[in-house]
Design a protein around this motif. Structure first.
Motif, PDB file in Angstrom:
ATOM      1  N   PRO A 138       0.818  -1.223   0.000  1.00  0.00           N
ATOM      2  CA  PRO A 138       0.000   0.000   0.000  1.00  0.00           C
ATOM      3  C   PRO A 138       0.850   1.270   0.000  1.00  0.00           C
ATOM      4  N   TYR A 139       0.453   2.242  -0.812  1.00  0.00           N
ATOM      5  CA  TYR A 139       1.045   3.578  -0.812  1.00  0.00           C
ATOM      6  C   TYR A 139      -0.090   4.595  -0.738  1.00  0.00           C
ATOM      7  N   GLY A 140       0.131   5.652   0.018  1.00  0.00           N
ATOM      8  CA  GLY A 140      -0.877   6.691   0.122  1.00  0.00           C
ATOM      9  C   GLY A 140      -1.985   6.319   1.090  1.00  0.00           C
ATOM     10  N   ALA A 141      -3.110   7.052   1.007  1.00  0.00           N
ATOM     11  CA  ALA A 141      -4.247   6.829   1.900  1.00  0.00           C
ATOM     12  C   ALA A 141      -4.912   5.493   1.590  1.00  0.00           C
ATOM     13  N   THR A 142      -5.203   4.718   2.623  1.00  0.00           N
ATOM     14  CA  THR A 142      -5.776   3.389   2.479  1.00  0.00           C
ATOM     15  C   THR A 142      -7.183   3.334   3.058  1.00  0.00           C
ATOM     16  N   LEU A 143      -7.824   2.163   2.926  1.00  0.00           N
ATOM     17  CA  LEU A 143      -9.147   1.976   3.523  1.00  0.00           C
ATOM     18  C   LEU A 143      -9.081   2.068   5.041  1.00  0.00           C
ATOM     19  N   ALA A 144      -7.945   1.723   5.634  1.00  0.00           N
ATOM     20  CA  ALA A 144      -7.804   1.896   7.084  1.00  0.00           C
ATOM     21  C   ALA A 144      -7.899   3.369   7.458  1.00  0.00           C
ATOM     22  N   ASP A 145      -7.330   4.247   6.627  1.00  0.00           N
ATOM     23  CA  ASP A 145      -7.461   5.687   6.863  1.00  0.00           C
ATOM     24  C   ASP A 145      -8.913   6.130   6.719  1.00  0.00           C
ATOM     25  N   ALA A 146      -9.620   5.541   5.760  1.00  0.00           N
ATOM     26  CA  ALA A 146     -11.037   5.881   5.571  1.00  0.00           C
ATOM     27  C   ALA A 146     -11.855   5.492   6.792  1.00  0.00           C
ATOM     28  N   VAL A 147     -11.557   4.332   7.370  1.00  0.00           N
ATOM     29  CA  VAL A 147     -12.279   3.891   8.561  1.00  0.00           C
ATOM     30  C   VAL A 147     -12.015   4.839   9.721  1.00  0.00           C
ATOM     31  N   ARG A 148     -10.764   5.240   9.903  1.00  0.00           N
ATOM     32  CA  ARG A 148     -10.433   6.147  11.005  1.00  0.00           C
ATOM     33  C   ARG A 148     -11.108   7.505  10.831  1.00  0.00           C
ATOM     34  N   SER A 149     -11.117   8.030   9.602  1.00  0.00           N
ATOM     35  CA  SER A 149     -11.790   9.300   9.347  1.00  0.00           C
ATOM     36  C   SER A 149     -13.282   9.178   9.603  1.00  0.00           C
ATOM     37  N   ALA A 150     -13.890   8.091   9.130  1.00  0.00           N
ATOM     38  CA  ALA A 150     -15.327   7.898   9.313  1.00  0.00           C
ATOM     39  C   ALA A 150     -15.687   7.732  10.788  1.00  0.00           C
ATOM     40  N   THR A 151     -14.793   7.127  11.558  1.00  0.00           N
ATOM     41  CA  THR A 151     -15.024   6.986  12.995  1.00  0.00           C
ATOM     42  C   THR A 151     -15.065   8.353  13.666  1.00  0.00           C
ATOM     43  N   VAL A 152     -14.185   9.257  13.214  1.00  0.00           N
ATOM     44  CA  VAL A 152     -14.196  10.627  13.724  1.00  0.00           C
ATOM     45  C   VAL A 152     -15.504  11.319  13.362  1.00  0.00           C
ATOM     46  N   LEU A 153     -15.978  11.135  12.132  1.00  0.00           N
ATOM     47  CA  LEU A 153     -17.229  11.766  11.702  1.00  0.00           C
ATOM     48  C   LEU A 153     -18.411  11.242  12.499  1.00  0.00           C
ATOM     49  N   ASP A 154     -18.455   9.932  12.737  1.00  0.00           N
ATOM     50  CA  ASP A 154     -19.532   9.379  13.556  1.00  0.00           C
ATOM     51  C   ASP A 154     -19.505   9.970  14.957  1.00  0.00           C
ATOM     52  N   ALA A 155     -18.290  10.160  15.492  1.00  0.00           N
ATOM     53  CA  ALA A 155     -18.164  10.749  16.829  1.00  0.00           C
ATOM     54  C   ALA A 155     -18.644  12.195  16.833  1.00  0.00           C
ATOM     55  N   MET A 156     -18.366  12.941  15.757  1.00  0.00           N
ATOM     56  CA  MET A 156     -18.867  14.309  15.649  1.00  0.00           C
ATOM     57  C   MET A 156     -20.393  14.332  15.688  1.00  0.00           C
ATOM     58  N   ALA A 157     -21.008  13.450  14.900  1.00  0.00           N
ATOM     59  CA  ALA A 157     -22.470  13.402  14.857  1.00  0.00           C
ATOM     60  C   ALA A 157     -23.038  13.025  16.226  1.00  0.00           C
ATOM     61  N   GLU A 158     -22.404  12.066  16.887  1.00  0.00           N
ATOM     62  CA  GLU A 158     -22.863  11.658  18.221  1.00  0.00           C
ATOM     63  C   GLU A 158     -22.729  12.800  19.218  1.00  0.00           C
ATOM     64  N   SER A 159     -21.611  13.516  19.165  1.00  0.00           N
ATOM     65  CA  SER A 159     -21.382  14.616  20.081  1.00  0.00           C
ATOM     66  C   SER A 159     -22.373  15.757  19.841  1.00  0.00           C
ATOM     67  N   ALA A 160     -22.631  16.068  18.566  1.00  0.00           N
ATOM     68  CA  ALA A 160     -23.565  17.153  18.248  1.00  0.00           C
ATOM     69  C   ALA A 160     -24.957  16.841  18.778  1.00  0.00           C
ATOM     70  N   GLU A 161     -25.324  15.555  18.788  1.00  0.00           N
ATOM     71  CA  GLU A 161     -26.639  15.155  19.282  1.00  0.00           C
ATOM     72  C   GLU A 161     -26.690  15.154  20.812  1.00  0.00           C
ATOM     73  N   SER A 162     -25.590  14.695  21.435  1.00  0.00           N
ATOM     74  CA  SER A 162     -25.590  14.562  22.896  1.00  0.00           C
ATOM     75  C   SER A 162     -25.147  15.830  23.609  1.00  0.00           C
ATOM     76  N   GLY A 163     -24.350  16.656  22.925  1.00  0.00           N
ATOM     77  CA  GLY A 163     -23.836  17.864  23.529  1.00  0.00           C
ATOM     78  C   GLY A 163     -22.624  17.645  24.407  1.00  0.00           C
ATOM     79  N   GLY A 164     -22.033  16.449  24.358  1.00  0.00           N
ATOM     80  CA  GLY A 164     -20.891  16.157  25.212  1.00  0.00           C
ATOM     81  C   GLY A 164     -19.663  15.700  24.454  1.00  0.00           C
ATOM     82  N   TRP A 165     -18.620  15.382  25.214  1.00  0.00           N
ATOM     83  CA  TRP A 165     -17.388  14.845  24.640  1.00  0.00           C
ATOM     84  C   TRP A 165     -17.578  13.366  24.307  1.00  0.00           C
ATOM     85  N   VAL A 166     -16.928  12.946  23.225  1.00  0.00           N
ATOM     86  CA  VAL A 166     -16.973  11.543  22.795  1.00  0.00           C
ATOM     87  C   VAL A 166     -15.552  11.047  22.659  1.00  0.00           C
TER      88      VAL A 166
END
Length: 383
Positions: free
Chosen positions: A353-381
């Motif tokens: 592998p060279y460059g951004a991989t699917l593992a990077d996509a999973v990590r980014s998406a995990t951050v996005l899910d946490a953002m959505a969860e935090s925006a709904e709950s109003g707290g830290w995730v």
């Protein structure tokens, strides 16, 4: 002898064209690459669009059904540039068919979608590359090296912003991008996904975050026909915008550094205002996508009133030498996708592998899910 690599593009809007042109340019910028892409087929469900793409860009065939691509023995690698809600289904199917995968972000609508594609790629033993193109800028790679080397001391905080006006017009059509079921999390998936990747690329893992989101244009008109890009629509039936126009996020990194990530798709007066400012105990580094080949760098032990110098990156930074012979010669957005295509094809040729991989996509998406969860709950995730 250079071997041919049969490639296909699934989805032919603007990004499908960018991928196609990147494949075509590879031999010019990377003549020693062991594989040379051959445009085999293009798939697009909008009537006539695939045929038009084939005629214009030289694909050997065209189809409206992406499943024919998965079954085509001529195809060894596939670019997936279809709408977000199709990424999981198409990505998994292509991997299971033994096709190497270059897929645009976000890889599906959730981290679970991205993980499903990543698992399929791993199980099939094929290569997978993700469209996090901003990390490919030579200046961004130079900034990463400066940070990692301790050149600005211990990192204390970072600000990452991605402001655009592509959705700012009130007559912007209510396309799939604004629907939760098909577009996912709005500006989170579209722009903040890049911000999450840049944050990790530059500073390492994110440990926790808290976020706030907003919809500033709550209604748009439905289009009356096929759309491409960010089309306008007047007089159509109005409908609700279901996903986010704006997100702001506070970040805590595993290193102890702090961060702010902010993204907006309706920022009037902002055209692709993407960039970052990273501060350390002995300096800082700044990057603005609109001045892609420059870095602002402050280094030394003056601390107070320490000046910032403009550095023009050159052939020693990232892949700059493949495009220009000397510093301050400009590169552009499409060049970043050529770099991405090169790393994808090189991954296939070398089996590494060279460059951004699917593992990077999973990590980014995990951050996005946490953002959505935090925006709904109003707290830290925590992540």
């Amino acid at each position: 002898m250079v071997d041919a690599l049969g490639v296909a593009v699934v989805g032919f809007g603007w990004m499908g064209r960018v991928h196609t042109q990147a494949y075509a340019r590879l031999p010019h910028h990377y003549p020693l690459l062991a594989l040379r892409p051959r445009l085999v087929t293009v798939a697009e469900e909008v009537p006539g669009r695939a045929e038009e793409a084939a005629e214009r860009f030289g694909f050997a065939s065209a189809t409206r059904d992406w499943r024919q691509v998965a079954a085509d023995p001529r195809v060894r690698a596939v670019s997936v540039t279809a709408p977000n809600f199709l990424h999981r289904e198409i990505g998994v199917a292509m991997a299971e068919a033994g096709k190497h995968l270059w897929i645009e972000k976000p890889v599906g609508l959730t981290a679970a979608d991205a993980r499903a594609v990543a698992d399929a790629v791993a199980e099939a033993g094929v290569q997978g590359t993700v469209g996090f193109n901003y990390r490919n800028a030579p200046a961004v790679e130079a900034a990463r090296e400066l940070i990692a080397s301790g050149g600005i001391g211990r990192i204390t905080h970072v600000r990452i912003q991605l402001f655009s006006d592509y959705a700012a017009h009130p007559d912007g059509a209510l396309t799939w991008r604004y629907e939760r079921e098909r577009g996912g999390s709005g500006v989170l998936g579209d722009l903040a996904s890049h911000g999450a990747d840049l944050a990790r690329f530059l500073l390492g893992d994110i440990a926790a975050l808290t976020a706030d989101t907003a919809v500033f244009l709550p209604q748009r008109a439905r289009p009356t026909g096929a759309t491409a890009g960010h089309s306008r629509a007047r007089g159509g039936e109005p409908g609700p915008v279901e996903n986010e126009d704006y997100v702001s996020c506070l970040l805590r990194f595993a290193s102890g550094a702090r961060g702010v990530l902010e993204a907006c798709r309706v920022s009037v007066g902002e055209q692709n205002n993407y960039g970052f400012a990273v501060h350390g105990t002995e300096g800082a580094v700044f990057w603005d996508f609109r001045r892609m080949n420059e870095l602002g760098v402050s280094r030394g032990t003056t601390y107070q009133d320490q000046p910032v110098s403009t550095v023009y990156v050159g052939p020693g930074a990232g892949e700059f030498a493949a495009f220009q012979p000397g510093a301050a010669n400009a590169m552009g957005y499409d060049d970043l996708k050529v770099i991405e295509a090169h790393r994808f094809v090189r991954s296939i040729a070398e089996g590494t592998p060279y460059g951004a991989t699917l593992a990077d996509a999973v990590r980014s998406a995990t951050v996005l899910d946490a953002m959505a969860e935090s925006a709904e709950s109003g707290g830290w995730v925590g992540l």
